[in-house]
Design a protein around this motif. Structure first.
Motif, PDB file in Angstrom:
ATOM      1  N   SER A   8       0.840  -1.207   0.000  1.00 52.72           N
ATOM      2  CA  SER A   8       0.000   0.000   0.000  1.00 52.72           C
ATOM      3  C   SER A   8       0.875   1.256   0.000  1.00 52.72           C
ATOM      4  CB  SER A   8      -0.928   0.017   1.214  1.00 52.72           C
ATOM      5  OG  SER A   8      -1.642  -1.184   1.303  1.00 52.72           O
ATOM      6  N   GLU A  50       9.772   3.660   6.441  1.00 55.03           N
ATOM      7  CA  GLU A  50       9.484   2.243   6.726  1.00 55.03           C
ATOM      8  C   GLU A  50      10.293   1.846   7.951  1.00 55.03           C
ATOM      9  OE1 GLU A  50       7.570  -0.541   5.928  1.00 55.03           O
ATOM     10  OE2 GLU A  50       8.830  -1.433   7.482  1.00 55.03           O
ATOM     11  N   THR A  61      -0.559 -14.875  -1.940  1.00 54.46           N
ATOM     12  CA  THR A  61      -1.377 -15.181  -3.118  1.00 54.46           C
ATOM     13  C   THR A  61      -2.024 -13.923  -3.683  1.00 54.46           C
ATOM     14  OG1 THR A  61      -1.808 -17.341  -2.135  1.00 54.46           O
ATOM     15  CG2 THR A  61      -3.202 -16.688  -3.985  1.00 54.46           C
ATOM     16  N   ALA A  76       7.578   5.911  12.440  1.00 55.53           N
ATOM     17  CA  ALA A  76       6.706   7.020  12.849  1.00 55.53           C
ATOM     18  C   ALA A  76       6.464   6.859  14.347  1.00 55.53           C
ATOM     19  CB  ALA A  76       5.388   6.954  12.083  1.00 55.53           C
ATOM     20  N   ASP A 125      -4.339  -2.052   4.850  1.00 54.23           N
ATOM     21  CA  ASP A 125      -4.774  -2.655   6.113  1.00 54.23           C
ATOM     22  C   ASP A 125      -4.919  -1.608   7.214  1.00 54.23           C
ATOM     23  OD1 ASP A 125      -4.753  -5.142   4.950  1.00 54.23           O
ATOM     24  OD2 ASP A 125      -3.469  -6.073   6.474  1.00 54.23           O
TER      25      ASP A 125
END
Ligand SMILES: Cc1cc2nc3c(=O)[nH]c(=O)nc-3n(C[C@H](O)[C@H](O)[C@H](O)COP(=O)(O)OP(=O)(O)OC[C@H]3O[C@@H](n4cnc5c(N)ncnc54)[C@H](O)[C@@H]3O)c2cc1C
Length: 344
Positions: free
Chosen positions: A15, A34, A46, A127, A268
């Motif tokens: 994302s 990150e 998958t 963060a 998510d």
């Protein structure tokens, strides 16, 4: 407050990288932080065939194919009746095929693509705390110092970092659901062509070949029954567990306000469904693209901020509500549906 970046993205999963690529395509100055060093492990190998055209639109065409991931033309499904093969479909170019994208590789390749496209990436960089200016999100205090931006996109995954910082409610649409999942080494020829999902009296089990000689399983039990650390599905009985079984909270949930003053939440971090819906990565990429696109129309075409945030929130909510209704229908079709679906 000076803006160093148009958009600051938290999280370098699919994302976050999709948000960065979409931002760069719109000519926005993008930064991404990150927390973990890559490669790092993530479940969710998958991928639906529809991920490929999305990556093409992001300027990452061929990334999946060049990685040489295993492919499959559909899934084996045993739900109400016997096991049957459900293909993805076909078009003039042939049968659609999904990917078994080993996430440590896929996520790193996509993040590298975002870097090549001009995203300023700090990694590992976490963060820590949200930065506000007059009630508006204005950036983040990170493990590497203060970062400011016109907009923040939270793509930090299922722990909902920004929603927790802002005190935004996380609405639950199922009882607490915890999946167990793990990996096994060896050979299981019955699983080599395509993954399988098999429903039973107390839940379902998913099995897939994810790498040559490596298989993945996921088990969701409605009754909360746990499995031992060395449990394997029947078809993997001859395989050797590769590490202990792990768990993940997949309670159906969505943040009440996925966009607002200075921020958008995608992937998510915005909404989670259990992996029977199996399109978490696809939905993460799509919501991140939509979030970055909306920001670009605000920045470049002077669209009203409130309108943009409202449209994004409605779009995500409609989508999530439809998915929840469909998943309920699928579970209601089981011979012994979970009580919380049967009672609806
Ligand atoms: C057992 C299981 C099986 C699944 N199977 C599938 C499947 O087969 N197919 C599928 O499509 N989906 C599947 N999913 C869902 C899929 O894993 C997720 O939907 C997908 O990973 C979401 O991507 P994301 O980028 O939103 O979040 P993530 O992949 O979780 O990435 C978020 C990133 O943010 C970083 N981060 C977190 N907090 C901070 C912070 N404070 N500062 C900086 N960085 C931070 C994390 O390190 C991480 O790299 C499965 C999920 C589970 C649990």
């Amino acid at each position: 407050v000076s803006n160093d970046f148009d958009v600051l993205i938290i999280g370098g999963g699919p994302s976050g990288s999709a948000a960065a690529l979409q931002s760069r395509r719109a000519g926005l100055r993008a930064a991404l932080i990150e927390r973990e060093a890559f490669p790092r492990h993530r479940p969710g190998e998958t991928l639906h065939p529809a991920v490929e055209p999305l990556l093409e639109r992001l300027g990452a065409a061929g990334l999946l194919v060049s990685a040489n991931f295993l492919r499959h033309e559909g899934n084996w499904v045993k739900w109400q009746e016997g096991l049957k093969f459900v293909p993805f479909g076909r078009d003039a170019r042939g049968r659609w095929r999904g990917f078994q994208a080993w996430r440590a590789v896929f996520d790193e390749l996509l993040l590298n693509r975002a870097r090549e496209a001009g995203t300023h990436i700090l990694q590992p960089c976490a963060a820590l705390k949200c930065l506000f200016d007059g009630g508006r999100v204005r950036g983040v205090f990170t493990s590497q110092g203060k970062m400011q931006a016109g907009w923040v996109i939270d793509a930090s995954g299922p722990r909902h970092w920004l929603a927790n910082q802002l005190g935004i409610e996380i609405e639950k649409h199922s009882p607490r659901l915890v999946v167990r999942y793990g990996y096994a080494r060896g050979e299981c020829p019955s699983r080599d062509e395509a993954p399988a999902i098999v429903g039973d009296d107390s839940g379902w089990t998913w099995t897939a070949k994810v790498l040559p000689g490596l298989y993945q399983w996921t088990r969701l039990s409605w009754d909360g029954a746990t499995v031992s650390r060395s449990w394997l599905p029947t078809e993997f009985e001859r395989l050797t567990p590769a590490g202990p079984a792990r768990r993940a909270d997949v309670t159906w949930r969505m943040v009440a306000e996925p966009a607002g003053a200075g921020y958008f939440i995608a992937g998510d971090a915005a909404a989670v469904l259990d992996p029977a819906s199996s399109h978490g990565v696809l939905k993460g990429i799509m919501s991140a693209m939509m979030a970055a696109h909306t920001i670009s129309t605000i920045v470049r075409q002077q669209q009203d901020e409130g309108t943009g945030a409202g449209e994004y929130s409605r779009w995500l909510k409609d989508w999530f509500t439809t998915d929840v209704a469909n998943l309920r229908k699928i579970y209601a079709a089981l011979p012994s549906p979970p009580a919380w679906v049967a009672h609806q």
